[in-house]
Design a protein around this motif. Structure first.
Motif, short mmCIF file in Angstrom:
data_model
loop_
_atom_site.label_atom_id
_atom_site.label_comp_id
_atom_site.label_asym_id
_atom_site.label_seq_id
_atom_site.Cartn_x
_atom_site.Cartn_y
_atom_site.Cartn_z
N ASP A 657 -65.84 -37.32 26.89
CA ASP A 657 -65.87 -38.60 26.21
C ASP A 657 -67.31 -39.09 26.10
O ASP A 657 -68.07 -39.02 27.06
CB ASP A 657 -65.01 -39.59 27.03
CG ASP A 657 -64.73 -40.84 26.24
OD1 ASP A 657 -65.42 -41.10 25.24
OD2 ASP A 657 -63.80 -41.58 26.64
N TRP A 734 -70.88 -51.65 34.89
CA TRP A 734 -70.17 -50.37 34.72
C TRP A 734 -71.06 -49.18 35.10
O TRP A 734 -70.59 -48.21 35.63
CB TRP A 734 -69.71 -50.21 33.26
CG TRP A 734 -68.63 -51.14 32.85
CD1 TRP A 734 -67.57 -51.55 33.59
CD2 TRP A 734 -68.52 -51.81 31.58
NE1 TRP A 734 -66.78 -52.42 32.87
CE2 TRP A 734 -67.33 -52.60 31.63
CE3 TRP A 734 -69.27 -51.83 30.41
CZ2 TRP A 734 -66.90 -53.38 30.56
CZ3 TRP A 734 -68.84 -52.61 29.35
CH2 TRP A 734 -67.68 -53.39 29.43
N ASN A 741 -61.95 -45.11 34.39
CA ASN A 741 -61.84 -44.82 32.97
C ASN A 741 -62.73 -45.81 32.21
O ASN A 741 -62.35 -46.95 31.97
CB ASN A 741 -60.36 -44.95 32.54
CG ASN A 741 -60.17 -44.57 31.08
OD1 ASN A 741 -61.10 -44.61 30.28
ND2 ASN A 741 -58.94 -44.20 30.75
N ARG A 743 -63.76 -45.84 29.14
CA ARG A 743 -63.26 -46.23 27.82
C ARG A 743 -62.25 -47.38 27.95
O ARG A 743 -62.30 -48.36 27.23
CB ARG A 743 -62.62 -45.02 27.13
CG ARG A 743 -62.00 -45.31 25.77
CD ARG A 743 -61.65 -44.01 25.04
NE ARG A 743 -62.85 -43.28 24.68
CZ ARG A 743 -63.55 -43.49 23.55
NH1 ARG A 743 -63.15 -44.37 22.68
NH2 ARG A 743 -64.63 -42.80 23.31
N ALA A 744 -61.36 -47.20 28.92
CA ALA A 744 -60.33 -48.24 29.09
C ALA A 744 -60.99 -49.55 29.50
O ALA A 744 -60.61 -50.63 29.01
CB ALA A 744 -59.33 -47.79 30.14
N ALA A 745 -61.99 -49.48 30.36
CA ALA A 745 -62.64 -50.71 30.84
C ALA A 745 -63.33 -51.43 29.68
O ALA A 745 -63.21 -52.66 29.55
CB ALA A 745 -63.63 -50.37 31.94
N THR A 747 -62.71 -51.14 26.51
CA THR A 747 -61.68 -51.60 25.56
C THR A 747 -61.09 -52.93 26.04
O THR A 747 -60.96 -53.88 25.28
CB THR A 747 -60.55 -50.56 25.44
OG1 THR A 747 -61.14 -49.32 25.08
CG2 THR A 747 -59.52 -50.95 24.39
N GLU A 748 -60.78 -52.97 27.32
CA GLU A 748 -60.18 -54.19 27.87
C GLU A 748 -61.14 -55.36 27.72
O GLU A 748 -60.76 -56.47 27.33
CB GLU A 748 -59.86 -53.93 29.36
CG GLU A 748 -58.90 -54.92 29.94
CD GLU A 748 -58.73 -54.66 31.43
OE1 GLU A 748 -58.75 -55.63 32.20
OE2 GLU A 748 -58.60 -53.46 31.83
N ASN A 751 -61.16 -56.40 24.08
CA ASN A 751 -59.91 -57.08 23.71
C ASN A 751 -59.88 -58.51 24.23
O ASN A 751 -59.44 -59.43 23.54
CB ASN A 751 -58.70 -56.32 24.25
CG ASN A 751 -58.46 -55.04 23.45
OD1 ASN A 751 -58.97 -54.90 22.33
ND2 ASN A 751 -57.73 -54.10 24.03
#
Ligand code: PEP
Ligand code: MG
Length: 758
Positions: A657, A734, A741, A743-745, A747-748, A751
C-alpha cells in the motif's frame, strides 16, 4: 482392424464431396448427407436439425418418420437436441431416454432407438444446428465415431452457410452457451465509466473453408505456420529482456511447451488426413481439446487452456493470413477492448474516439499501459480471471471502472441504471471543470501546486481543460513508444515546442527518455544483446541515456532549441547516485556550448532536476540538493524498489500500500534531507492523483503534485477542504506510532471531517 477417426471421417468426406459438388438443391443434398453418414457409421438413424425462426427444426433424416421432417421443432435447450445446441456440446448416450433432458416426440417414431449421439453444427462460434445419430442397440458410440461426426459437422456448417439455410444473424442472437447478463469483477486500474461492444485485441479467426482441395498442400501450410509460430515465440522470449517477468514468463514457458508439443501437431495432421483444410484442422483439434478440458474442473488447467487457446488462435492467424490486431482492422463503433495484457504502444494504436474502455486479464496500477490509458481518460478494469471465456466478440459491455466491475450482455434495466450513473458522473466532471479557474488553496490559505502529467500530443488540450498549474512530468519516451522508428530531432523539437506554446507561462518539466523496463522500443536493441533477468532494475532510463549518448544529445538539442528564449525544466529519471545527474547535465551543457558557438537562440534559463525513484539516492540527497533546482518523487518506481515488488507483476498488484508507514516515513525523511535547500519537491507518481494518498502527502509537507489530468479537478476539490495544521499534526502522530492499518486510520480521519476521499 479398428478404423481411425481420420479414416472414418475421410471415407465420409469423400462421399460428401460428391454430394456437395452435385447440382442438386440444398434439401436433396441434406437428404443424401444423412444417408451417407448413417451408412458409413452403421447407424439406423441420422438426422440434421437446423435453426429456423429461433427453433431447431428437423431438416432431414434417415430412419425417423419422413412425415416429421419440417414438422418436429424444438426450442434451444429443449430435449437432447436442444441441449446440444444450447451448450454447443456433444452428447453420447447408450440409453437416450435415461437422460434427464430427453423429450419424446411421437411423430418421429424414435421409441425403437436406444443409443443416441449428437454433435453441434457450429458457425462463427454459435450452434446453428445439430447432427444426430441413433441406433436400436443400446451402445455408446466409439470415440472415433464421435470424432468423425464432429468433423462432418464442420463440413456441414460450410454447406449450410453456402446454401443460406440458416440465418447467421439469428444464430448470433441466440448464442447458446453465453447468454444473459454476467458480471465480471476485477481490479479498478483506471476509474471511469464506459460502454461499447467487446472487441478482442487479438481477434478470433473466421474459417471460411473447411474441406481441403489438396491435402498435401494443407499439410505444408500447417508445417510452415508452426515454424513461424515457434519463431515468434522465441522472439517474444528474447524481447522479455524489457520488463516482463512474473506471470508473463510462465505464459511464455507454457507457450513454448505447447508450440513444441508433438501430440498437438500430430492431431492436427490427422485432422488434415481426414480431408480438412489447415484452418479447419486446427479448429477441429481445438474443439476436441476444449471438450476434454471442460470435463476437468481444475482452475490451473483452465488457465493453461487459455494459453493453448491463445496459441491455437495465433496458429490460425498465421495459417489464414489474418494477421494484425483489432487496431489494424480499426474500431467500427464504440468498443471495450479485451486482452490478456497490452503494451503501452499497442494501446496507442487504437482510435481514441471509439475506445471506451479496456478489460485485461492481468494488469497492475502502475504498469505503463495503465498510465497511458489513464492519460487518455480510458477506464481500465484489470485482473479479471477467465475473461476471454466469459464473453464473445460483439457482446455489449458496460464497464464500471469506479467500482471495479463490468457487465456483459446487460439487460435493459441494467443499461438504464448505468446511463443514469454515467449522467451523474458527467455532472461531477462538469463540477470539476467549474474548478478549472479556481486556484487550489487549502482552508488556511496554503497554495498547493497541482500540475498534470503528460506525454502525448493529445494530452496538450488537457492543460486548458483542467486548469492545471503546468506539466510536472512530461514523459518524453511516449513519443518514442508510438513511433515505428527513432523520432528524428526535428520531430522531437516540434512536439516540445508545441507543448511549451500551449503551456504559455506555466512550467513544463520534460523528463528525458525513460525507456526499458516495461517500455519496450523494438527498434532500440539491447546493447549487449543479453537478456536481462530483472529489466525494471536493469538497463533503463538514465542508464540507457548515458550509454547511448547520441540519444541523449539529440534530445538535449531538441529541448534546448524548442525552449529558445524561455525557461527549460529538464529532469533525469532513475538517478541513483549524484554523478549520474552530473553526467547527464554535462551532456546538456555541452549542447548549450555547441548552440552558443553557433549563435543559436538558447533558453533564458535552464533548471535541472532529478527524479527520486531509486531509494539509494535518498541517502545522498544532501550531496545532490545544492545542485538541483527541483526534485520529483516518482512513487511508482520508488515503491517497487522500496518493497522489491515488480510494478508490472500482476500478482503483486495489490500487495503493498502506498499508505504504508514505510513509504510515508521514507518521504518524510526525504523532505527533511532537502529542507533548507532551494529545491522544489514534487510528487509525480500515480499516488498523488488519488485523494486519500494526496491528503497524506500534504500532511507530510508535500506542496506540489503532478498527476494524471483526470485527477486535477478531484484533487483541487480535496485541497480546498484541508486544514494544513490539522493534517500535519495527525500525520506526525501516525508516523511516530503507525496504526495497524494506516489507510483505515486516514480514511476515518477524513470521514470525520467530511472530506470526500473516493
Ligand atoms: C514514477 O516512477 O513514479 C514515475 C512517475 O515515472 P514512470 O511511471 O514513468 O516510471
Ligand atoms: Mg518511473
Amino acid at each position: 482392424m479398428p478404423v481411425s477417426a481420420a479414416q472414418s471421417a475421410r471415407s465420409i468426406l469423400n462421399d460428401l464431396h460428391e454430394v456437395m459438388a452435385s447440382r442438386a438443391n440444398a434439401q436433396s443434398k441434406l437428404n443424401r448427407v444423412v444417408d451417407v453418414i448413417g451408412s458409413n457409421l452403421d447407424s439406423e438413424v441420422c438426422s440434421i436439425y437446423l435453426l429456423r425462426e429461433g427453433m431447431l427444426e428437423l431438416f432431414a433424416t434417415r430412419g425417423l418418420d419422413q412425415d416429421a421432417v419440417h414438422v418436429t421443432r424444438m426450442d434451444i435447450g429443449e430435449g437432447l437436441v436442444g441441449t446440444i445446441a444450447l451448450n454447443a456440446e456433444t452428447l453420447n448416450l447408450a440409453e437416450a431416454a435415461a437422460h434427464p433432458d430427453f423429450s419424446y416426440r411421437p411423430e418421429t417414431g424414435e421409441d425403437r432407438f436406444h443409443s443416441f449421439a449428437g454433435v453441434p453444427i457450429v458457425r462463427r462460434e454459435r450452434a446453428v444446428g445439430v447432427l444426430a445419430v441413433q441406433h436400436a442397440e443400446p451402445r455408446r458410440y466409439e470415440e472415433v465415431e464421435i470424432e468423425a461426426l464432429q468433423t462432418v459437422a464442420m463440413v456441414l456448417s460450410e454447406l449450410i452457410a453456402n446454401a443460406g439455410l440458416v440465418d447467421e444473424d439469428e444464430a448470433a442472437r441466440l448464442g447458446p452457451a453465453l447468454t444473459g447478463p454476467e458480471r465480471l469483477t476485477g481490479l479498478a486500474l483506471v476509474k471511469g465509466l464506459g460502454s461499447g461492444i467487446a472487441v478482442f485485441h487479438q481477434p478470433r479467426v473466421t474459417i471460411e473453408h473447411v474441406v481441403a482441395e489438396d491435402t498435401e498442400a494443407e499439410r505444408q501450410r500447417v508445417y510452415l505456420a508452426f515454424d513461424r509460430m515457434r519463431d515468434q515465440i522465441e522472439r517474444m522470449a528474447q524481447q522479455a529482456e524489457f520488463g516482463v517477468g512474473g506471470e508473463h514468463e510462465e505464459v511464455l514457458e507454457t507457450y513454448k511447451m505447447f508450440a513444441y508439443d508433438e501430440g498437438w501437431g500430430r492431431r492436427i495432421n490427422e485432422a488434415i488426413d481426414s480431408g480438412l483444410t489447415a484452418e479447419a484442422a486446427i479448429e477441429r483439434v481445438q474443439q476436441r481439446t476444449r471438450m476434454r478440458m471442460r470435463q476437468i474442473d481444475d482452475p490451473l488447467l483452465a488457465d493453461r487452456m487459455h494459453d493453448l487457446e491463445d496459441l491455437a488462435n495465433r496458429l490460425l492467424r498465421i495459417v489464414s493470413g489474418q494477421l494484425g490486431t483489432a487496431a489494424t482492422v480499426g474500431l467500427k463503433q464504440d468498443a471495450i477492448l479485451i486482452a490478456r495484457n497490452l503494451g503501452p504502444a499497442e494501446l496507442l494504436e487504437y482510435d481514441k474516439r471509439r475506445l471506451k474502455g479496456v478489460i485485461l486479464e492481468e494488469g497492475s496500477l502502475t504498469a505503463h499501459v495503465v498510465i497511458v490509458a489513464r492519460a487518455m481518460g480510458i477506464p481500465v478494469l484489470g485482473r479479471v480471471r477467465g475473461l476471454r471465456g466469459k464473453l464473445r466478440e460483439g457482446d455489449a459491455l458496460l464497464l464500471d471502472g469506479d467500482s471495479g466491475m463490468a457487465t456483459v450482455r446487460p439487460s435493459p434495466p441494467m443499461v438504464e441504471a448505468f446511463e443514469a450513473r454515467f449522467a451523474k458522473s458527467r455532472e461531477r466532471q462538469a463540477a470539476y471543470t467549474a474548478l478549472r479557474d479556481v486556484e487550489p488553496f487549502t482552508r488556511d490559505g496554503t497554495r498547493i501546486t497541482v500540475m498534470m502529467n503528460a506525454g502525448l500530443r493529445d494530452d496538450i488540450p488537457n492543460l486548458a481543460l483542467t486548469g492545471a498549474d503546468g506539466i510536472g512530468l512530461f514523459r518524453t519516451e511516449f513519443q518514442f513508444l508510438v513511433s515505428a522508428t527513432l523520432p528524428a530531432r526535428e520531430r522531437q523539437t516540434r512536439l516540445y515546442r508545441d507543448v511549451l506554446d500551449a503551456a504559455g507561462d506555466r512550467p513544463v518539466v520534460f523528463r528525458t527518455v525513460d525507456i526499458g523496463g516495461d517500455k519496450v522500443l523494438p527498434y532500440l536493441r539491447h546493447n549487449s544483446g543479453e537478456l536481462e533477468e530483472n529489466p525494471a532494475m536493469g538497463w533503463r532510463a538514465i542508464r540507457v541515456a548515458l550509454e547511448r549518448e547520441g540519444l541523449l544529445k539529440a534530445q538535449a538539442r531538441s529541448l534546448l532549441e524548442a525552449a529558445g528564449g524561455r525557461t527549460l525544466n529538464v529532469m533525469f529519471p532513475m538517478i541513483s547516485e549524484p554523478w549520474e545527474f552530473e553526467a547527464a547535465r554535462d551532456v546538456f551543457e555541452s549542447q548549450v556550448a555547441f548552440l552558443r558557438a553557433r549563435r543559436k537562440p538558447l533558453p533564458q534559463a535552464i533548471r535541472y532536476g532529478a527524479m527520486l525513484e531509486v531509494p539509494a539516492l535518498a541517502e545522498c540527497l544532501d550531496v545532490l540538493a545544492p545542485r538541483l533546482s527541483f526534485l520529483s518523487v516518482g512513487t511508482n518506481d520508488l515503491t517497487q524498489f522500496l518493497f522489491a515488488a515488480d510494478r508490472s507483476n500482476p500478482k503483486l498488484a495489490e500487495r503493498y500500500d502506498w499508505l504504508s508507514p514505510a513509504i510515508l516515513r521514507f518521504l518524510a525523511r526525504v523532505l527533511h534531507s532537502v529542507a533548507g535547500h532551494r529545491v522544489d519537491v514534487t510528487v509525480c507518481g500515480e499516488m498523488g492523483g488519488r485523494r486519500l494518498e494526496a491528503l497524506a502527502l500534504i500532511g507530510l509537507g508535500i506542496r506540489r503534485l503532478s498527476i494524471t489530468p483526470a485527477a486535477v479537478g478531484p484533487i483541487k476539490e480535496l485541497v480546498r477542504k484541508i486544514d494544513i495544521d490539522e493534517i500535519t499534526a495527525a500525520m506526525q502522530g501516525w508516523l511516530s506510532s503507525p496504526p495497524a492499518n494506516m489507510r483505515a486510520a486516514i480514511t476515518e480521519w477524513a470521514n470525520a471531517r467530511d472530506i470526500d476521499i473516493d
